[in-house]
Motif scaffolding. Structure first.
Motif, PDB file in Angstrom:
ATOM      1  N   THR A  14     -23.555  26.595 -35.039  1.00 27.58           N
ATOM      2  CA  THR A  14     -23.348  25.519 -33.641  1.00 27.58           C
ATOM      3  C   THR A  14     -24.576  25.289 -33.010  1.00 27.58           C
ATOM      4  OG1 THR A  14     -21.062  26.891 -33.370  1.00 27.58           O
ATOM      5  CG2 THR A  14     -21.791  25.592 -31.597  1.00 27.58           C
ATOM      6  N   ALA A  15     -24.607  24.131 -32.658  1.00 30.39           N
ATOM      7  CA  ALA A  15     -25.530  23.409 -31.895  1.00 30.39           C
ATOM      8  C   ALA A  15     -25.661  24.295 -30.368  1.00 30.39           C
ATOM      9  CB  ALA A  15     -25.423  22.046 -31.592  1.00 30.39           C
ATOM     10  N   GLY A  16     -26.779  24.566 -30.029  1.00 30.88           N
ATOM     11  CA  GLY A  16     -27.034  25.409 -28.527  1.00 30.88           C
ATOM     12  C   GLY A  16     -26.577  26.697 -28.640  1.00 30.88           C
ATOM     13  N   LEU A  17     -26.211  27.039 -29.645  1.00 27.09           N
ATOM     14  CA  LEU A  17     -25.732  28.749 -29.924  1.00 27.09           C
ATOM     15  C   LEU A  17     -26.715  29.034 -31.037  1.00 27.09           C
ATOM     16  CD1 LEU A  17     -21.840  28.451 -28.899  1.00 27.09           C
ATOM     17  CD2 LEU A  17     -23.693  29.422 -27.528  1.00 27.09           C
ATOM     18  N   GLY A  18     -25.661  29.330 -32.362  1.00 28.94           N
ATOM     19  CA  GLY A  18     -26.167  29.824 -33.528  1.00 28.94           C
ATOM     20  C   GLY A  18     -27.574  29.280 -33.763  1.00 28.94           C
ATOM     21  N   MET A  19     -27.839  27.612 -33.655  1.00 31.78           N
ATOM     22  CA  MET A  19     -28.883  27.111 -33.961  1.00 31.78           C
ATOM     23  C   MET A  19     -30.180  27.612 -32.998  1.00 31.78           C
ATOM     24  SD  MET A  19     -28.088  25.090 -36.331  1.00 31.78           S
ATOM     25  CE  MET A  19     -29.482  24.024 -36.590  1.00 31.78           C
ATOM     26  N   LYS A  20     -30.096  28.396 -32.108  1.00 31.66           N
ATOM     27  CA  LYS A  20     -31.031  29.019 -31.597  1.00 31.66           C
ATOM     28  C   LYS A  20     -31.826  30.196 -32.278  1.00 31.66           C
ATOM     29  CE  LYS A  20     -29.613  28.049 -26.704  1.00 31.66           C
ATOM     30  NZ  LYS A  20     -29.467  28.901 -25.267  1.00 31.66           N
ATOM     31  N   SER A  21     -31.243  30.491 -33.503  1.00 26.18           N
ATOM     32  CA  SER A  21     -31.835  31.374 -34.356  1.00 26.18           C
ATOM     33  C   SER A  21     -33.102  30.656 -34.813  1.00 26.18           C
ATOM     34  CB  SER A  21     -30.819  31.847 -35.445  1.00 26.18           C
ATOM     35  OG  SER A  21     -30.460  30.745 -36.242  1.00 26.18           O
ATOM     36  N   LYS A  22     -33.266  29.362 -34.885  1.00 27.09           N
ATOM     37  CA  LYS A  22     -34.380  28.787 -35.215  1.00 27.09           C
ATOM     38  C   LYS A  22     -35.418  28.478 -34.286  1.00 27.09           C
ATOM     39  CE  LYS A  22     -34.079  25.384 -38.288  1.00 27.09           C
ATOM     40  NZ  LYS A  22     -33.742  23.782 -39.094  1.00 27.09           N
ATOM     41  N   GLU A  23     -35.184  28.871 -33.088  1.00 30.06           N
ATOM     42  CA  GLU A  23     -35.974  28.760 -31.978  1.00 30.06           C
ATOM     43  C   GLU A  23     -36.698  30.101 -31.299  1.00 30.06           C
ATOM     44  OE1 GLU A  23     -33.570  26.523 -29.195  1.00 30.06           O
ATOM     45  OE2 GLU A  23     -33.143  25.046 -30.575  1.00 30.06           O
ATOM     46  N   GLU A  24     -37.751  29.917 -30.409  1.00 32.08           N
ATOM     47  CA  GLU A  24     -38.124  31.047 -29.742  1.00 32.08           C
ATOM     48  C   GLU A  24     -37.040  31.081 -28.428  1.00 32.08           C
ATOM     49  OE1 GLU A  24     -40.067  32.648 -31.130  1.00 32.08           O
ATOM     50  OE2 GLU A  24     -41.369  31.204 -32.080  1.00 32.08           O
ATOM     51  N   PRO A  25     -36.898  32.224 -27.932  1.00 34.05           N
ATOM     52  CA  PRO A  25     -37.829  33.607 -28.290  1.00 34.05           C
ATOM     53  C   PRO A  25     -36.891  34.435 -29.395  1.00 34.05           C
ATOM     54  CG  PRO A  25     -36.246  33.932 -26.217  1.00 34.05           C
ATOM     55  CD  PRO A  25     -36.103  32.315 -26.725  1.00 34.05           C
ATOM     56  N   PHE A  26     -35.830  33.879 -29.755  1.00 33.15           N
ATOM     57  CA  PHE A  26     -35.028  34.985 -30.843  1.00 33.15           C
ATOM     58  C   PHE A  26     -36.175  35.105 -31.983  1.00 33.15           C
ATOM     59  CE2 PHE A  26     -32.205  35.529 -34.223  1.00 33.15           C
ATOM     60  CZ  PHE A  26     -31.562  36.655 -34.039  1.00 33.15           C
ATOM     61  N   MET A  27     -36.724  34.094 -32.772  1.00 35.41           N
ATOM     62  CA  MET A  27     -37.549  34.246 -33.767  1.00 35.41           C
ATOM     63  C   MET A  27     -38.968  35.146 -33.433  1.00 35.41           C
ATOM     64  SD  MET A  27     -37.594  30.395 -35.420  1.00 35.41           S
ATOM     65  CE  MET A  27     -38.574  31.059 -36.977  1.00 35.41           C
ATOM     66  N   SER A  28     -39.235  35.177 -32.355  1.00 32.47           N
ATOM     67  CA  SER A  28     -40.472  35.925 -32.230  1.00 32.47           C
ATOM     68  C   SER A  28     -40.208  37.452 -32.159  1.00 32.47           C
ATOM     69  CB  SER A  28     -41.243  35.372 -30.920  1.00 32.47           C
ATOM     70  OG  SER A  28     -40.378  35.866 -29.759  1.00 32.47           O
ATOM     71  N   GLN A  29     -38.896  37.871 -32.287  1.00 31.44           N
ATOM     72  CA  GLN A  29     -38.591  39.240 -32.265  1.00 31.44           C
ATOM     73  C   GLN A  29     -38.820  39.842 -33.483  1.00 31.44           C
ATOM     74  OE1 GLN A  29     -35.296  40.437 -29.801  1.00 31.44           O
ATOM     75  NE2 GLN A  29     -34.323  38.301 -30.541  1.00 31.44           N
ATOM     76  N   PHE A  30     -39.082  38.897 -34.542  1.00 27.10           N
ATOM     77  CA  PHE A  30     -39.221  39.561 -35.837  1.00 27.10           C
ATOM     78  C   PHE A  30     -40.686  39.355 -36.360  1.00 27.10           C
ATOM     79  CE2 PHE A  30     -35.041  37.841 -35.385  1.00 27.10           C
ATOM     80  CZ  PHE A  30     -34.120  38.807 -36.189  1.00 27.10           C
ATOM     81  N   ARG A  31     -41.472  38.774 -35.419  1.00 30.19           N
ATOM     82  CA  ARG A  31     -42.856  38.674 -35.772  1.00 30.19           C
ATOM     83  C   ARG A  31     -43.958  39.703 -35.342  1.00 30.19           C
ATOM     84  NH1 ARG A  31     -43.334  33.847 -33.159  1.00 30.19           N
ATOM     85  NH2 ARG A  31     -41.888  32.908 -34.728  1.00 30.19           N
ATOM     86  N   GLY A  32     -44.756  40.006 -36.253  1.00 34.62           N
ATOM     87  CA  GLY A  32     -45.650  40.989 -35.800  1.00 34.62           C
ATOM     88  C   GLY A  32     -45.297  42.440 -35.642  1.00 34.62           C
ATOM     89  N   ILE A  33     -43.992  42.754 -36.107  1.00 33.10           N
ATOM     90  CA  ILE A  33     -43.458  44.280 -36.043  1.00 33.10           C
ATOM     91  C   ILE A  33     -43.459  45.075 -37.300  1.00 33.10           C
ATOM     92  CG2 ILE A  33     -42.083  43.244 -34.171  1.00 33.10           C
ATOM     93  CD1 ILE A  33     -39.515  43.403 -35.944  1.00 33.10           C
ATOM     94  N   GLN A  34     -43.285  46.173 -36.990  1.00 35.72           N
ATOM     95  CA  GLN A  34     -43.300  47.146 -38.240  1.00 35.72           C
ATOM     96  C   GLN A  34     -41.949  46.776 -39.107  1.00 35.72           C
ATOM     97  OE1 GLN A  34     -45.800  49.231 -38.856  1.00 35.72           O
ATOM     98  NE2 GLN A  34     -44.799  49.791 -40.878  1.00 35.72           N
ATOM     99  N   ALA A  35     -42.304  46.757 -40.406  1.00 33.32           N
ATOM    100  CA  ALA A  35     -40.999  46.358 -41.070  1.00 33.32           C
ATOM    101  C   ALA A  35     -39.728  47.429 -41.375  1.00 33.32           C
ATOM    102  CB  ALA A  35     -41.618  46.083 -42.672  1.00 33.32           C
ATOM    103  N   GLN A  36     -39.197  47.868 -40.340  1.00 33.46           N
ATOM    104  CA  GLN A  36     -38.064  49.101 -40.388  1.00 33.46           C
ATOM    105  C   GLN A  36     -36.788  48.157 -40.276  1.00 33.46           C
ATOM    106  OE1 GLN A  36     -38.366  51.169 -36.744  1.00 33.46           O
ATOM    107  NE2 GLN A  36     -39.841  49.435 -35.758  1.00 33.46           N
ATOM    108  N   ILE A  37     -35.839  48.946 -40.479  1.00 32.92           N
ATOM    109  CA  ILE A  37     -34.466  48.393 -40.552  1.00 32.92           C
ATOM    110  C   ILE A  37     -34.280  48.174 -38.857  1.00 32.92           C
ATOM    111  CG2 ILE A  37     -31.953  48.957 -40.932  1.00 32.92           C
ATOM    112  CD1 ILE A  37     -34.039  48.337 -43.324  1.00 32.92           C
ATOM    113  N   LEU A  38     -33.693  46.953 -38.759  1.00 28.79           N
ATOM    114  CA  LEU A  38     -33.275  46.642 -37.503  1.00 28.79           C
ATOM    115  C   LEU A  38     -31.925  46.491 -37.116  1.00 28.79           C
ATOM    116  CD1 LEU A  38     -35.700  43.329 -37.819  1.00 28.79           C
ATOM    117  CD2 LEU A  38     -36.195  45.630 -36.679  1.00 28.79           C
ATOM    118  N   GLU A  39     -31.375  46.468 -35.647  1.00 27.33           N
ATOM    119  CA  GLU A  39     -30.311  46.490 -35.464  1.00 27.33           C
ATOM    120  C   GLU A  39     -30.136  45.506 -34.000  1.00 27.33           C
ATOM    121  OE1 GLU A  39     -27.623  48.282 -36.454  1.00 27.33           O
ATOM    122  OE2 GLU A  39     -28.654  49.546 -37.888  1.00 27.33           O
TER     123      GLU A  39
END
Length: 204
Positions: free
Chosen positions: A133-158
């Motif tokens: 959904t535009a404005g909701l789920g499509m934010k998964s392609k945007e910051e700041p959500f994406m940055s949470q997965f960048r430069g972190i230890q590769a561990q199982i996430l919750e």
């Protein structure tokens, strides 16, 4: 009777002509579409491994077997579509780019490529196919959500709906928890596969 025959012949002619036209359009567009898909994939690879000079197919990779590995680990909603080796100019391995398709999206499948270094650091992900959904789920392609997965230890996430309180937590997109979980657990599936071939992801 003659009218019925005539109508049948007209319909047959229309069907044949339509089929020919569709076939012609397919032949004309299939190569450009394939080239565009290849370019999008390579762009996704580069986005999650900017230091890489080239990407080579992982020797012996089998999508069905890889998907079974993650399904057995509890990620039945995710397919491991592909895995390539990120290399520098000298051909040394920098890490791996794993392409995952999550079937748990709110609007359908979500396909993305994620990078993991030899040192077990998650380089983030790049989405290549999504219909949220535009404005909701499509934010998964945007910051700041994406940055949470960048430069972190590769561990199982919750996923957490509130503020993060641990290194392995991902703060959900407001109003799009389903999408947040689809992406996060898709990344977990990718990390599980990464761990199965080289080690790195942990269940912390």
């Amino acid at each position: 009777m003659n009218k019925l025959v005539k109508d049948a012949l007209v319909l047959t002619a229309i069907t044949v002509i339509s089929g020919v036209c569709l076939g012609t359009v397919y032949e004309i567009t299939k190569d450009p579409i394939a080239k565009a898909q290849t370019a999008a994939t390579q762009e996704a690879y580069k986005e999650v491994f900017q230091d890489a000079a080239k990407f080579e197919d992982l020797e012996g990779f089998d999508s069905a077997k890889a998907t079974k590995v993650v399904a057995d680990a509890g990620y039945a909603d995710d397919d491991i579509v592909n895995c390539v080796v990120a290399q520098n100019d000298s051909g040394d391995t920098l890490g791996y780019v794993i392409t995952v398709t999550s079937h748990a999206g709110y609007g359908g499948d979500i396909t993305f490529s994620m990078g993991v270094t030899n040192d077990g650091v998650l380089n983030g992900y790049s989405i290549t196919d999504i219909s949220e959904t535009a404005g909701l789920g499509m934010k998964s392609k945007e910051e700041p959500f994406m940055s949470q997965f960048r430069g972190i230890q590769a561990q199982i996430l919750e996923v957490t709906k509130g503020s993060k309180s641990a290194d392995n937590e991902i703060e959900a997109i407001s109003g799009a928890t389903i999408t947040s979980k689809a992406v996060t657990y898709g990344v977990d599936a990718g990390l599980t596969y990464y761990n199965s071939i080289v080690g790195g992801a942990t269940n912390e």
